[in-house]
Write a protein that holds these residues in place. Structure first.
Motif, PDB file in Angstrom:
ATOM      1  N   LYS A 253       9.583 -30.000  73.135  1.00  0.00           N
ATOM      2  CA  LYS A 253       8.391 -29.340  73.676  1.00  0.00           C
ATOM      3  C   LYS A 253       8.537 -27.843  73.429  1.00  0.00           C
ATOM      4  CE  LYS A 253       5.384 -28.771  77.548  1.00  0.00           C
ATOM      5  NZ  LYS A 253       4.806 -29.350  78.698  1.00  0.00           N
ATOM      6  N   SER A 254       7.603 -27.292  72.655  1.00  0.00           N
ATOM      7  CA  SER A 254       7.687 -25.868  72.341  1.00  0.00           C
ATOM      8  C   SER A 254       7.393 -25.026  73.571  1.00  0.00           C
ATOM      9  CB  SER A 254       6.734 -25.509  71.195  1.00  0.00           C
ATOM     10  OG  SER A 254       5.406 -25.754  71.547  1.00  0.00           O
ATOM     11  N   ILE A 255       8.073 -23.872  73.632  1.00  0.00           N
ATOM     12  CA  ILE A 255       7.868 -22.944  74.736  1.00  0.00           C
ATOM     13  C   ILE A 255       7.353 -21.591  74.248  1.00  0.00           C
ATOM     14  CG2 ILE A 255       9.452 -24.035  76.360  1.00  0.00           C
ATOM     15  CD1 ILE A 255      11.614 -22.073  75.517  1.00  0.00           C
ATOM     16  N   SER A 256       7.516 -21.317  72.928  1.00  0.00           N
ATOM     17  CA  SER A 256       6.988 -20.068  72.385  1.00  0.00           C
ATOM     18  C   SER A 256       6.863 -20.154  70.872  1.00  0.00           C
ATOM     19  CB  SER A 256       7.887 -18.880  72.764  1.00  0.00           C
ATOM     20  OG  SER A 256       9.135 -18.970  72.117  1.00  0.00           O
ATOM     21  N   PHE A 257       6.046 -19.268  70.327  1.00  0.00           N
ATOM     22  CA  PHE A 257       5.848 -19.141  68.891  1.00  0.00           C
ATOM     23  C   PHE A 257       5.991 -17.670  68.539  1.00  0.00           C
ATOM     24  CE2 PHE A 257       3.198 -18.251  65.195  1.00  0.00           C
ATOM     25  CZ  PHE A 257       3.636 -19.215  64.310  1.00  0.00           C
ATOM     26  N   GLU A 258       6.740 -17.372  67.493  1.00  0.00           N
ATOM     27  CA  GLU A 258       6.936 -15.985  67.079  1.00  0.00           C
ATOM     28  C   GLU A 258       6.622 -15.840  65.603  1.00  0.00           C
ATOM     29  OE1 GLU A 258      10.354 -12.481  67.081  1.00  0.00           O
ATOM     30  OE2 GLU A 258      10.869 -14.497  67.733  1.00  0.00           O
ATOM     31  N   LYS A 259       5.716 -14.944  65.286  1.00  0.00           N
ATOM     32  CA  LYS A 259       5.350 -14.664  63.903  1.00  0.00           C
ATOM     33  C   LYS A 259       6.045 -13.375  63.469  1.00  0.00           C
ATOM     34  CE  LYS A 259       1.451 -14.306  60.834  1.00  0.00           C
ATOM     35  NZ  LYS A 259       1.965 -15.376  60.009  1.00  0.00           N
ATOM     36  N   ILE A 260       6.903 -13.485  62.454  1.00  0.00           N
ATOM     37  CA  ILE A 260       7.601 -12.307  61.923  1.00  0.00           C
ATOM     38  C   ILE A 260       6.769 -11.680  60.809  1.00  0.00           C
ATOM     39  CG2 ILE A 260       9.724 -11.482  60.823  1.00  0.00           C
ATOM     40  CD1 ILE A 260      10.093 -12.535  63.717  1.00  0.00           C
ATOM     41  N   ASN A 261       6.361 -12.489  59.833  1.00  0.00           N
ATOM     42  CA  ASN A 261       5.462 -12.050  58.765  1.00  0.00           C
ATOM     43  C   ASN A 261       4.741 -13.280  58.231  1.00  0.00           C
ATOM     44  OD1 ASN A 261       7.104 -13.294  56.725  1.00  0.00           O
ATOM     45  ND2 ASN A 261       8.416 -11.493  56.689  1.00  0.00           N
ATOM     46  N   SER A 262       4.049 -13.163  57.093  1.00  0.00           N
ATOM     47  CA  SER A 262       3.239 -14.281  56.600  1.00  0.00           C
ATOM     48  C   SER A 262       4.081 -15.500  56.229  1.00  0.00           C
ATOM     49  CB  SER A 262       2.399 -13.840  55.400  1.00  0.00           C
ATOM     50  OG  SER A 262       3.246 -13.435  54.340  1.00  0.00           O
ATOM     51  N   ASP A 263       5.358 -15.320  55.952  1.00  0.00           N
ATOM     52  CA  ASP A 263       6.211 -16.436  55.538  1.00  0.00           C
ATOM     53  C   ASP A 263       7.240 -16.861  56.585  1.00  0.00           C
ATOM     54  OD1 ASP A 263       5.004 -16.546  53.005  1.00  0.00           O
ATOM     55  OD2 ASP A 263       6.294 -14.943  52.272  1.00  0.00           O
ATOM     56  N   ILE A 264       7.466 -16.066  57.604  1.00  0.00           N
ATOM     57  CA  ILE A 264       8.515 -16.369  58.577  1.00  0.00           C
ATOM     58  C   ILE A 264       7.903 -16.526  59.968  1.00  0.00           C
ATOM     59  CG2 ILE A 264      10.661 -15.581  59.642  1.00  0.00           C
ATOM     60  CD1 ILE A 264      11.198 -13.963  57.075  1.00  0.00           C
ATOM     61  N   ASN A 265       8.005 -17.738  60.507  1.00  0.00           N
ATOM     62  CA  ASN A 265       7.495 -18.068  61.840  1.00  0.00           C
ATOM     63  C   ASN A 265       8.539 -18.924  62.540  1.00  0.00           C
ATOM     64  OD1 ASN A 265       4.575 -17.230  61.263  1.00  0.00           O
ATOM     65  ND2 ASN A 265       4.954 -18.744  59.690  1.00  0.00           N
ATOM     66  N   PHE A 266       8.645 -18.771  63.848  1.00  0.00           N
ATOM     67  CA  PHE A 266       9.610 -19.554  64.618  1.00  0.00           C
ATOM     68  C   PHE A 266       8.925 -20.229  65.795  1.00  0.00           C
ATOM     69  CE2 PHE A 266      12.219 -16.045  62.874  1.00  0.00           C
ATOM     70  CZ  PHE A 266      13.101 -16.803  62.107  1.00  0.00           C
ATOM     71  N   VAL A 267       9.243 -21.505  65.994  1.00  0.00           N
ATOM     72  CA  VAL A 267       8.823 -22.238  67.180  1.00  0.00           C
ATOM     73  C   VAL A 267      10.080 -22.467  68.002  1.00  0.00           C
ATOM     74  CG1 VAL A 267       7.866 -24.388  68.074  1.00  0.00           C
ATOM     75  CG2 VAL A 267       6.925 -23.395  65.991  1.00  0.00           C
ATOM     76  N   LYS A 268      10.089 -21.947  69.215  1.00  0.00           N
ATOM     77  CA  LYS A 268      11.222 -22.146  70.118  1.00  0.00           C
ATOM     78  C   LYS A 268      10.815 -23.220  71.114  1.00  0.00           C
ATOM     79  CE  LYS A 268      13.773 -18.671  71.393  1.00  0.00           C
ATOM     80  NZ  LYS A 268      14.254 -17.436  72.046  1.00  0.00           N
ATOM     81  N   GLY A 269      11.756 -24.124  71.419  1.00  0.00           N
ATOM     82  CA  GLY A 269      11.413 -25.174  72.358  1.00  0.00           C
ATOM     83  C   GLY A 269      12.620 -25.879  72.916  1.00  0.00           C
ATOM     84  N   ASN A 270      12.360 -26.776  73.852  1.00  0.00           N
ATOM     85  CA  ASN A 270      13.409 -27.563  74.488  1.00  0.00           C
ATOM     86  C   ASN A 270      13.531 -28.896  73.777  1.00  0.00           C
ATOM     87  OD1 ASN A 270      14.013 -25.610  76.467  1.00  0.00           O
ATOM     88  ND2 ASN A 270      12.251 -26.272  77.659  1.00  0.00           N
ATOM     89  N   LEU A 271      14.709 -29.136  73.198  1.00  0.00           N
ATOM     90  CA  LEU A 271      15.013 -30.375  72.502  1.00  0.00           C
ATOM     91  C   LEU A 271      15.943 -31.186  73.388  1.00  0.00           C
ATOM     92  CD1 LEU A 271      14.894 -32.083  69.852  1.00  0.00           C
ATOM     93  CD2 LEU A 271      16.932 -30.826  69.124  1.00  0.00           C
ATOM     94  N   THR A 272      15.574 -32.448  73.637  1.00  0.00           N
ATOM     95  CA  THR A 272      16.398 -33.327  74.462  1.00  0.00           C
ATOM     96  C   THR A 272      16.867 -34.508  73.620  1.00  0.00           C
ATOM     97  OG1 THR A 272      15.173 -32.712  76.449  1.00  0.00           O
ATOM     98  CG2 THR A 272      16.497 -34.727  76.570  1.00  0.00           C
ATOM     99  N   ILE A 273      18.175 -34.639  73.505  1.00  0.00           N
ATOM    100  CA  ILE A 273      18.818 -35.769  72.835  1.00  0.00           C
ATOM    101  C   ILE A 273      19.955 -36.211  73.740  1.00  0.00           C
ATOM    102  CG2 ILE A 273      20.102 -36.562  70.802  1.00  0.00           C
ATOM    103  CD1 ILE A 273      18.775 -34.339  69.193  1.00  0.00           C
ATOM    104  N   ASN A 274      20.099 -37.513  73.918  1.00  0.00           N
ATOM    105  CA  ASN A 274      21.191 -38.065  74.723  1.00  0.00           C
ATOM    106  C   ASN A 274      21.141 -37.548  76.168  1.00  0.00           C
ATOM    107  OD1 ASN A 274      23.326 -39.831  74.891  1.00  0.00           O
ATOM    108  ND2 ASN A 274      24.854 -38.329  74.266  1.00  0.00           N
ATOM    109  N   ASN A 275      19.899 -37.303  76.649  1.00  0.00           N
ATOM    110  CA  ASN A 275      19.644 -36.796  77.994  1.00  0.00           C
ATOM    111  C   ASN A 275      20.221 -35.390  78.213  1.00  0.00           C
ATOM    112  OD1 ASN A 275      18.153 -37.378  80.318  1.00  0.00           O
ATOM    113  ND2 ASN A 275      19.985 -37.925  81.468  1.00  0.00           N
ATOM    114  N   ILE A 276      20.447 -34.653  77.139  1.00  0.00           N
ATOM    115  CA  ILE A 276      20.920 -33.262  77.180  1.00  0.00           C
ATOM    116  C   ILE A 276      19.831 -32.398  76.567  1.00  0.00           C
ATOM    117  CG2 ILE A 276      22.644 -31.617  76.334  1.00  0.00           C
ATOM    118  CD1 ILE A 276      24.594 -34.048  76.198  1.00  0.00           C
ATOM    119  N   THR A 277      19.387 -31.378  77.287  1.00  0.00           N
ATOM    120  CA  THR A 277      18.321 -30.500  76.816  1.00  0.00           C
ATOM    121  C   THR A 277      18.907 -29.144  76.447  1.00  0.00           C
ATOM    122  OG1 THR A 277      16.721 -31.629  78.224  1.00  0.00           O
ATOM    123  CG2 THR A 277      16.112 -29.440  77.416  1.00  0.00           C
TER     124      THR A 277
END
Length: 179
Positions: free
Chosen positions: A87-111
């Motif tokens: 589940k994403s929590i933020s989006f960051e645009k650096i420039n036209s080619d570089i973008n980041f989606v930050k979010g909580n990843l849960t695998i094996n009940n570990i987030t």
């Protein structure tokens, strides 16, 4: 500026993992639950919200595997907790080619909070509709989620790398042209 509503085409969207090993294979799965939205201005990604859940025990997939004996659960061995969620929590645009989606990843009940790259892989537009393929990629460490470590006894003697590369291809459509 008018905001365009983009609808996710879940039939054309997929999630793949790749792990370095001595066998070349991309393994994919279909999403159990997927909800996403994007914003595009002047053919550039301005915002992205992504949420998905998938079951590693699910057998169906869209790709032919190079080694048909491999399954997603061989790489993400979570027999007690088979769901992988993001589940994403933020989006960051650096420039036209570089973008980041930050979010909580849960695998094996570990987030864990992870940062993934996001980019427009393809954009098509005509007078009636538009389609865009968003590619989200990243790398996670298997040990962060207490997945089994690099042991050649884990998968029929095949060494499996300590990092897992993940990729989500998300196709969005709109009934109006963006041109």
């Amino acid at each position: 500026m008018t905001t365009t509503k983009w609808n996710l085409n879940s039939n054309q969207s997929d999630f793949m993992i790749r792990v370095k090993n001595s066998i070349i294979a991309f393994l994919d799965t279909s999403f159990n639950n997927l909800s996403s939205s994007i914003a595009i201005v002047n053919n550039q990604l301005i915002d992205a919200n992504v949420e998905f859940a998938l079951d590693v025990n699910k057998k169906e997939g869209k790709l032919e595997h190079f080694d048909s004996n491999l399954n997603l659960k061989d790489y993400i061995n979570t027999s007690e907790y088979p769901l992988v969620t993001f589940k994403s929590i933020s989006f960051e645009k650096i420039n036209s080619d570089i973008n980041f989606v930050k979010g909580n990843l849960t695998i094996n009940n570990i987030t864990k909070t992870v940062e993934l790259d996001a980019k427009i892989a393809e954009l098509e537009s005509n007078q009636k509709s538009s389609k865009v393929l968003i590619e989200i990629t990243g790398e996670i460490n298997r040990q962060d989620f207490k997945l089994y470590s690099n042991s050649n006894q884990q998968k029929d003697g095949v060494l499996i790398g300590s990092n897992i590369n993940i990729m989500a291809n998300l196709e969005f459509e709109t009934n109006t042209s963006i041109c």
